[in-house]
Enzyme design. Structure first.
Site, PDB file in Angstrom:
ATOM      1  N   ASN A 132      -4.489  13.740 -19.571  1.00 55.71           N
ATOM      2  CA  ASN A 132      -4.655  15.086 -20.119  1.00 55.71           C
ATOM      3  C   ASN A 132      -5.404  15.031 -21.452  1.00 55.71           C
ATOM      4  OD1 ASN A 132      -2.794  14.210 -22.036  1.00 55.71           O
ATOM      5  ND2 ASN A 132      -1.078  15.353 -21.161  1.00 55.71           N
ATOM      6  N   GLU A 190     -40.131  -7.799 -42.527  1.00 57.95           N
ATOM      7  CA  GLU A 190     -38.935  -7.014 -42.859  1.00 57.95           C
ATOM      8  C   GLU A 190     -38.360  -7.383 -44.217  1.00 57.95           C
ATOM      9  OE1 GLU A 190     -36.272  -7.507 -39.564  1.00 57.95           O
ATOM     10  OE2 GLU A 190     -37.494  -6.250 -38.241  1.00 57.95           O
ATOM     11  N   GLN A 218      -9.574  20.575  -5.625  1.00 53.75           N
ATOM     12  CA  GLN A 218      -9.794  20.279  -7.039  1.00 53.75           C
ATOM     13  C   GLN A 218      -9.065  21.266  -7.934  1.00 53.75           C
ATOM     14  OE1 GLN A 218     -11.203  17.455  -8.337  1.00 53.75           O
ATOM     15  NE2 GLN A 218     -10.946  17.001  -6.168  1.00 53.75           N
ATOM     16  N   GLN A 230       0.589   8.540 -27.468  1.00 55.90           N
ATOM     17  CA  GLN A 230       1.387   7.381 -27.862  1.00 55.90           C
ATOM     18  C   GLN A 230       1.222   6.229 -26.872  1.00 55.90           C
ATOM     19  OE1 GLN A 230       2.458  10.438 -27.275  1.00 55.90           O
ATOM     20  NE2 GLN A 230       4.199  10.459 -25.866  1.00 55.90           N
ATOM     21  N   HIS A 243      -5.460  20.558  -9.225  1.00 61.13           N
ATOM     22  CA  HIS A 243      -5.199  19.509 -10.212  1.00 61.13           C
ATOM     23  C   HIS A 243      -4.614  20.077 -11.497  1.00 61.13           C
ATOM     24  CE1 HIS A 243      -6.583  15.603  -8.851  1.00 61.13           C
ATOM     25  NE2 HIS A 243      -7.635  16.150  -8.276  1.00 61.13           N
ATOM     26  N   GLU A 278     -18.517  16.098 -12.177  1.00 64.25           N
ATOM     27  CA  GLU A 278     -17.680  14.952 -11.826  1.00 64.25           C
ATOM     28  C   GLU A 278     -17.792  14.643 -10.330  1.00 64.25           C
ATOM     29  OE1 GLU A 278     -12.959  13.666 -12.089  1.00 64.25           O
ATOM     30  OE2 GLU A 278     -13.516  15.782 -12.114  1.00 64.25           O
ATOM     31  N   HIS A 279     -17.546  15.652  -9.503  1.00 67.52           N
ATOM     32  CA  HIS A 279     -17.647  15.506  -8.048  1.00 67.52           C
ATOM     33  C   HIS A 279     -18.716  16.475  -7.545  1.00 67.52           C
ATOM     34  CE1 HIS A 279     -13.295  14.803  -9.039  1.00 67.52           C
ATOM     35  NE2 HIS A 279     -13.515  13.710  -8.319  1.00 67.52           N
ATOM     36  N   TYR A 295      -4.075   3.438 -17.800  1.00 67.91           N
ATOM     37  CA  TYR A 295      -3.227   4.630 -17.935  1.00 67.91           C
ATOM     38  C   TYR A 295      -3.201   5.390 -16.615  1.00 67.91           C
ATOM     39  CZ  TYR A 295      -0.949   8.720 -19.809  1.00 67.91           C
ATOM     40  OH  TYR A 295      -0.049   9.730 -20.039  1.00 67.91           O
TER      41      TYR A 295
END
Length: 418
Positions: free
Chosen positions: A201, A402, A246, A178, A249, A313-314, A121
């Site tokens: 997103n 067992e 950043q 979708q 974004h 993340e960074h 994606y």
């Protein structure tokens, strides 16, 4: 940016998906899973601008035409970036090897193999991101994946050209929940994939959470994050530039400064105001800065402890002896050491992937790599003899502990025969 105390920073961790989005995404995913191509087309026409009768897929020959139509310098840029991503991914792939280990009575081991089909994606909303096409599809191809499908809403000619450069087999011009559902379950000409990866997103992230288990996913990543760890040796202009990179974004992006210097924090605030003034993306960046924050601590140890609690993340290290400070850090998605190693270089294909964990997920998950497209499958081959007999006796004994008598009897047949 606002100043907050280190003690409250744990509250900065965020879930990548809210309940309302997850519930709505579930409806969309279920429609694609049960209704297939008809439902995908209906949603794509309503949400992604797909025209009635427009093909649901763009095959490789069409992508090649896009590659031929764009500026040759842009095509060359895409190819250079793809080559760097592939070189890093190839080194990763070669580090994961088949294994054979002697065991009593025979051998055991594992074999490493790619999945057959990957879905990648790439966002196409506020900013179309051909770089994400390269980061995902090139990595999948380098891992040895046989078939690669890219989904991206309203793909631009450059995005489609990036898919061609990356070796993608086709592009599906559909986004959001979708798009993820189509990659996961298939819809008409879109086949179901074994793994679905890539940033997106909250709708994309919600859908990935819903399809996980039916297919493999890389991670659930929320809005972008950057922590800059800096002391009084840092250049406030560079710190501000990295934070803004950043912040632009997404209004929900999270820029954070952790510093041992109150005077640096003041200088960074002044630089943020100055650099925002002529930034074309200042509306988005300013919104992100509103909920970003600065933490001033007394000592570098406090700063590294705080960064590890955030597991961002960074993580950009702009300190005296940055390499030594970086070695003390334990949790990050991507680490960038010293001024020359700008985080934006990681975004744009120096080598390591830019699809990274957010919201503290770096405490247990790394960024996208060839490993996300590989299966490590174990095997066992025993021969007759005392070693194998010992294994059989132990297996039978454990089975009876067992209460699984059929297991025990199956093991014992290897000793006495049928």
């Amino acid at each position: 940016m606002k100043r907050i105390a280190a003690a409250v920073v744990t509250g900065a961790r965020r879930s990548p998906v809210d309940a309302a989005t997850l519930n709505r995404a579930r409806e969309i995913v279920d429609r694609i899973r049960t209704g297939g191509e008809a439902e995908l087309r209906a949603l794509a026409e309503r949400l992604d601008g797909l025209a009635p009768g427009q093909p649901m897929i763009l095959e490789r020959a069409e992508l090649e035409k896009d590659a031929a139509s764009i500026d040759p310098d842009v095509l060359s840029l895409l190819q250079r970036t793809a080559d760097r991503i592939a070189a890093f991914a190839d080194a990763q792939r070669r580090s994961v090897v088949n294994l054979v280990v002697p065991v009593p009575g025979g051998t055991a081991g594992h074999s490493v193999a790619p999945v057959e089909r990957a879905g990648c994606y790439a966002p196409g909303g506020r900013y179309p991101l051909p770089s994400s096409v390269l980061m995902t599809a090139v990595t999948a191809r380098t891992a040895g994946v046989g078939e690669i499908w890219v989904a991206s809403p309203r793909p631009t000619p450059v995005t489609r050209a990036a898919a061609w450069v990356a070796g993608a087999d086709a592009v599906v011009p559909v986004g959001g929940a979708q798009g993820i559902a189509a990659l996961a379950y298939g819809a008409g000409p879109v086949p179901p994939c074994d793994v679905v990866v890539g940033p997106g997103n909250r709708w994309v992230t919600a859908a990935k959470k819903l399809v996980a288990g039916d297919v493999g996913i890389d991670m659930l990543a929320g809005p972008s994050e950057l922590v800059v760890l800096a002391d009084d040796t840092a250049d406030p202009g560079i710190v501000a530039a990295d934070l803004l990179a950043q912040a632009e974004h997404d209004p929900d992006a999270l820029p954070i400064l952790v510093t041992t210097s109150a005077s640096l924090a003041d200088a960074v605030d002044a630089e943020l105001d100055r650099q925002l003034a002529d930034l074309p993306t200042r509306v988005v960046a300013a919104a992100a800065l509103e909920h970003g924050f600065t933490v001033v601590v007394d000592h570098i140890d406090d700063a590294t402890d705080l960064c590890d609690r955030l597991a961002p993340e960074h993580l950009q290290v702009l300190t005296d002896d940055a390499h030594s400070v970086a070695e003390r850090l334990g949790h990050w998605g991507g680490l960038f050491i010293d001024e020359t190693s700008a985080e934006v270089f990681g975004d744009y294909g120096v080598g390591p992937n830019h699809t990274l964990p957010t919201g503290g997920v770096a405490r247990f998950k790394g960024g996208l790599s060839v490993l996300d497209f590989l299966r490590v499958r174990t095997w066992l081959e025993l021969e007759t003899g005392e070693g194998a007999a010992e294994m059989a006796r132990d297996a039978a004994a454990l089975a009876r502990l067992e209460g699984l008598e059929a297991h025990a009897r199956a093991a014992e047949r290897r000793i006495r025969g049928r």
